[in-house]
Design a protein around this motif. Structure first.
Motif, PDB file in Angstrom:
ATOM      1  N   ALA A 155       2.428 -41.997   6.416  1.00  0.00           N
ATOM      2  CA  ALA A 155       2.353 -41.081   5.273  1.00  0.00           C
ATOM      3  C   ALA A 155       3.729 -40.686   4.761  1.00  0.00           C
ATOM      4  O   ALA A 155       3.930 -40.572   3.546  1.00  0.00           O
ATOM      5  CB  ALA A 155       1.560 -39.835   5.664  1.00  0.00           C
TER       6      ALA A 155
ATOM      7  N   ALA B 296      -1.848 -39.072   1.344  1.00  0.00           N
ATOM      8  CA  ALA B 296      -2.627 -37.927   1.826  1.00  0.00           C
ATOM      9  C   ALA B 296      -3.678 -38.345   2.853  1.00  0.00           C
ATOM     10  O   ALA B 296      -4.024 -37.565   3.750  1.00  0.00           O
ATOM     11  CB  ALA B 296      -3.292 -37.228   0.643  1.00  0.00           C
TER      12      ALA B 296
ATOM     13  N   MET C   9       4.804 -41.222   1.004  1.00  0.00           N
ATOM     14  CA  MET C   9       5.003 -40.032   0.173  1.00  0.00           C
ATOM     15  C   MET C   9       6.402 -40.013  -0.424  1.00  0.00           C
ATOM     16  O   MET C   9       6.596 -39.641  -1.596  1.00  0.00           O
ATOM     17  CB  MET C   9       4.783 -38.780   1.029  1.00  0.00           C
TER      18      MET C   9
END
Length: 484
Positions: free
Chosen positions: A439, A389, A443
């Protein structure tokens, strides 16, 4: 008084009568003289009259003679005038006909001149286009054409004749033939080091030119200014090089070709790799790379951790079922003890300790054992999600700082030079790209690891329920448990 007046009157009459008598005598003398002068004048007038009449008669004779001559001259002039009038009328008709002919010829000449100018303009335009085609064609490096001839026509230094047009047509015909041919020849190129060297050249029409030397194989770029073939500063991919070598050796019928006439190859030359773009992102790149490093370490550690705790749980349950049927409870506990490093085995061993108790107590014990195994498996996963995040947020921060720098440059220097703004824009875009590039895989790894943990927890719960049912079917009595 009256007598005096009368005297005066008489005196005046006497004085006046004397001059009047003298005047009468003078009048008679003057009349005689005037009569003589009149006679002389009459005689002179008669003499002059006779002379005038003689002169008039002579003049009348001359006038009559002149009138006849003039009449004849007038008649001749009338005839000449009529003849000249006829000639003038004929000349007028001829002039009118010639004017119409001249107007028709002027129109035809203007039309022809317009057609000639249009044709010459088309020839000049085609000469300029042909010059551009030949100047940009890699065939020019191998067979240089006469571009000065085309340039003279295009620049109006030479009026094109039919021979020049035929020559242009021949040059265009040769260009068309060469554009559809695949040629393999040897020639001089400028290598990536800037040195001229001999190489085997493969020309695919006007689209792509490749080369092969003893050291390397790659593509060539044609420079119209120097009329030379230059090797691209970056070699193509290994697969492309193998295809070019195979085509040159006759082992392959396919060869890579750039249909954009070098545009894609030049784009490939100027294309930057990811590691080359990273330094353009500014200081925000450093924390993003640190996040990537920490994320990779966590993913590697968690993957190794979960991989080490995998086991053949179905085979273990089948072995336990057989041992439970035989009532060998100690063997069941020993079997679980041999796999003490596996979460499923530890949960089953905890359940076997409460095999003599009620079902509810055994279920509680198994649930407690499962809950004890979950935290080690979920360790660092929340940190991994937090890193996933934070990375795009740092990229967004870099975007904002880069745009602030761009607007600062615009404030100081305006928008005249786009290169002055490219630094801030590059920083803004690179940080966003790098943040997303970090990211997304983190993720994805977080999702896969979480799914793996959930699967292991679900597997432990399933095996716990299977153990409860298995033990409940073959639950030993207290006496049997004591003997075993």
């Amino acid at each position: 008084m009256r007598t005096g007046r009368l005297f005066l009157i008489l005196l005046a009459g006497v004085l006046l009568s004397a001059p009047m008598s003298l005047a009468a005598e003078d009048m008679r003398e003057r009349q005689v003289q005037a009569e003589r002068a009149r006679q002389e004048l009459l005689e002179k007038a008669a003499s002059e009259k006779r002379a005038a009449e003689a002169a008039a008669a002579e003049s009348r004779a001359r006038i009559v003679a002149d009138r006849d001559a003039l009449t004849r001259a007038v008649a001749a002039l009338k005839q000449s005038n009529d003849r000249l009038t006829a000639e003038v009328d004929a000349l007028d008709r001829q002039r009118s006909d010639l004017a119409e002919t001249e107007q028709d010829l002027d129109g035809r000449l203007a039309e022809t001149d317009s057609m000639v100018r249009e044709m010459v303009g088309a020839v000049r335009v085609n000469a300029k286009d042909l010059e551009g085609l030949l100047a940009q064609s890699p065939q020019t490096a191998l067979n240089p054409p006469d571009l000065a001839f085309l340039r003279d026509i295009a620049d109006q230094a030479l009026f094109p004749g039919m021979d020049d047009i035929r020559r242009m047509a021949d040059m265009l015909h040769d260009y068309i033939l060469c554009s559809g041919q695949v040629r393999r020849t040897r020639g001089t190129i400028v290598d990536r080091g800037g040195h001229e060297t001999e190489a085997e050249i493969l020309v695919l029409g006007n689209f792509t030119t490749a080369y092969r030397t003893a050291e390397e194989t790659g593509f060539l770029n044609y420079s119209p200014d120097s009329r030379k073939l230059f090797a691209l500063s970056r070699l193509p991919a290994r697969g492309m090089r193998k295809q070019i070598d195979g085509y040159l050796d006759g082992r392959s019928e396919a060869v890579p070709m750039d249909i954009s006439r070098g545009g894609a190859l030049r784009q490939l030359t100027h294309q930057l790799r990811l590691w080359q773009q990273v330094p353009q992102g500014g200081p925000i790149v450093i924390p993003i790379l640190l996040i990537l490093l920490v994320g990779l370490i966590i993913v590697a550690e968690r993957t190794f951790f979960l991989w080490r705790r995998r086991m053949d749980d179905e085979g273990l349950m089948a072995r336990l079922d057989q041992l439970v049927r035989e009532g060998r409870w100690d063997a069941c506990r020993e079997l679980c003890a041999t796999h003490v490093g596996k979460p499923v085995a530890r949960v089953l061993a905890a359940g076997l300790k409460y095999g003599r108790m009620a079902r509810a107590e055994m279920e509680n014990a198994l649930q407690e054992a499962i809950l004890k195994e979950v935290p080690p498996m979920e360790r660092m996963l929340s940190t991994l999600g937090m890193l996933a995040a934070i990375a795009p947020l740092l990229g967004l921060l870099g975007t904002v700082t880069g745009m602030i720098g761009t607007f600062h440059v615009i404030t100081l220097h305006g928008t005249g030079d786009p290169r002055m703004m490219s630094g801030g824009i590059s920083e803004a875009l690179v940080t966003t790209m790098l943040g997303l590039a970090v990211a997304i895989p983190i993720m994805l790894a977080h999702t896969l690891l979480s799914r793996g943990v959930d699967n292991m927890v679900g597997n432990m719960e399933e095996k716990a329920v299977a153990l409860i049912n298995m033990v409940d079917r073959h639950r030993p009595l207290d006496g049997d448990q004591g003997r075993s």
